[in-house]
Write a protein that holds these residues in place. Structure first.
Motif, PDB file in Angstrom:
ATOM      1  N   SER A  13      -1.040  -8.790  -2.562  1.00  0.00           N
ATOM      2  CA  SER A  13       0.129  -7.913  -2.449  1.00  0.00           C
ATOM      3  C   SER A  13       1.332  -8.520  -3.163  1.00  0.00           C
ATOM      4  O   SER A  13       2.064  -7.824  -3.879  1.00  0.00           O
ATOM      5  CB  SER A  13       0.464  -7.667  -0.976  1.00  0.00           C
ATOM      6  OG  SER A  13      -0.602  -7.014  -0.309  1.00  0.00           O
ATOM      7  N   HIS A  21      -7.284  -1.132  -4.795  1.00  0.00           N
ATOM      8  CA  HIS A  21      -7.928  -0.254  -3.819  1.00  0.00           C
ATOM      9  C   HIS A  21      -9.323   0.159  -4.287  1.00  0.00           C
ATOM     10  O   HIS A  21     -10.240   0.306  -3.470  1.00  0.00           O
ATOM     11  CB  HIS A  21      -7.065   0.989  -3.581  1.00  0.00           C
ATOM     12  CG  HIS A  21      -5.959   0.764  -2.596  1.00  0.00           C
ATOM     13  ND1 HIS A  21      -6.157   0.826  -1.240  1.00  0.00           N
ATOM     14  CD2 HIS A  21      -4.652   0.458  -2.775  1.00  0.00           C
ATOM     15  CE1 HIS A  21      -5.019   0.580  -0.616  1.00  0.00           C
ATOM     16  NE2 HIS A  21      -4.085   0.359  -1.525  1.00  0.00           N
ATOM     17  N   ASN A  36       2.371   1.763  -3.369  1.00  0.00           N
ATOM     18  CA  ASN A  36       1.430   2.325  -4.331  1.00  0.00           C
ATOM     19  C   ASN A  36       1.459   3.848  -4.294  1.00  0.00           C
ATOM     20  O   ASN A  36       1.432   4.517  -5.332  1.00  0.00           O
ATOM     21  CB  ASN A  36       0.021   1.813  -4.031  1.00  0.00           C
ATOM     22  CG  ASN A  36      -0.980   2.203  -5.098  1.00  0.00           C
ATOM     23  OD1 ASN A  36      -0.671   2.180  -6.283  1.00  0.00           O
ATOM     24  ND2 ASN A  36      -2.178   2.561  -4.682  1.00  0.00           N
ATOM     25  N   SER A  85       0.826  -1.207   0.000  1.00  0.00           N
ATOM     26  CA  SER A  85       0.000   0.000   0.000  1.00  0.00           C
ATOM     27  C   SER A  85       0.861   1.257   0.000  1.00  0.00           C
ATOM     28  O   SER A  85       0.575   2.224  -0.715  1.00  0.00           O
ATOM     29  CB  SER A  85      -0.928  -0.007   1.220  1.00  0.00           C
ATOM     30  OG  SER A  85      -1.778   1.117   1.226  1.00  0.00           O
TER      31      SER A  85
END
Length: 205
Positions: free
Chosen positions: A188, A161, A103, A100
């Motif tokens: 992931s 997301h 990203n 995350s």
């Protein structure tokens, strides 16, 4: 009416030591103000913390040191990301958190990269830069790899997301949700590995 006006005045007080002192001077005589002023300062420790005041005898009888306010300010938050030694972390970052954060990092990198490309395009030097990069495998391969990896990773991460935010797939109670730990870890790993393969192939072209 007095208590109503006092409450309005308290709401207007900003989170600062000076404002707290002014409020205590004008409103500290009332029980209502004494009850409310203990919270002025927001996330900061009140000046009278642990000391005798209009609503408490303090904690000196417990052996509270005189410099306890300084000690409180130095106390690490819990749970804190960084250990008290300032070198290591309390917890190991899970791969879901790493993906995350990556990203967002690729988004920042792409923004900076495209802004730079736009600048060189406006100055007319972009074609010569691209020709130089294309003519040097040592520079061209890693640069193309990084650009393609950032683009593909950011796209796949953003798509994940988007699905998380807008679609309900599975149920947490049934342990088949996309937000289950094992599913997050698997996705992931996929969005970390797939862009690498795509970028490697594109960099060879």
């Amino acid at each position: 009416e007095f208590f109503s006006n006092s409450e309005k005045m308290l709401q207007a007080v900003v989170k600062s030591r000076a404002a707290s002192t002014v409020a205590q001077k004008f409103l500290g005589a009332t029980p209502f103000a004494a009850q409310q002023l203990r919270f002025i300062g927001g996330d900061k420790v009140p000046e009278f913390w642990g000391k005798p005041s209009s609503y408490t005898e303090g904690t000196q009888f417990l052996g509270t040191p005189k410099n306890h306010l300084d000690l409180i300010q130095k106390r690490p938050l819990s749970p804190d990301v960084i250990e008290i030694d300032g070198k290591s972390t309390h917890y190991q970052f899970p791969i879901g958190a790493i993906s995350s954060i990556a990203n967002r990092a690729t988004g920042v990198a792409l923004s900076v990269g495209f802004a730079g490309a736009g600048y060189f395009s406006l100055t007319g030097s972009l074609p010569s830069i691209l020709n130089y990069v294309a003519g040097s495998w040592v520079i061209g391969f890693p640069l193309k790899f990084l650009v393609v990896y950032s683009l593909s990773y950011h796209y796949l991460g953003g798509l994940r997301h988007f699905i998380w935010d807008h679609y309900k797939i599975g149920n947490n109670a049934d342990k088949d949700s996309l937000l289950e730990l094992n599913v997050v870890e698997a996705s992931s790993k996929a969005i970390l590995a797939a862009p690498a393969a795509i970028a490697f192939i594109c960099a060879l072209l």
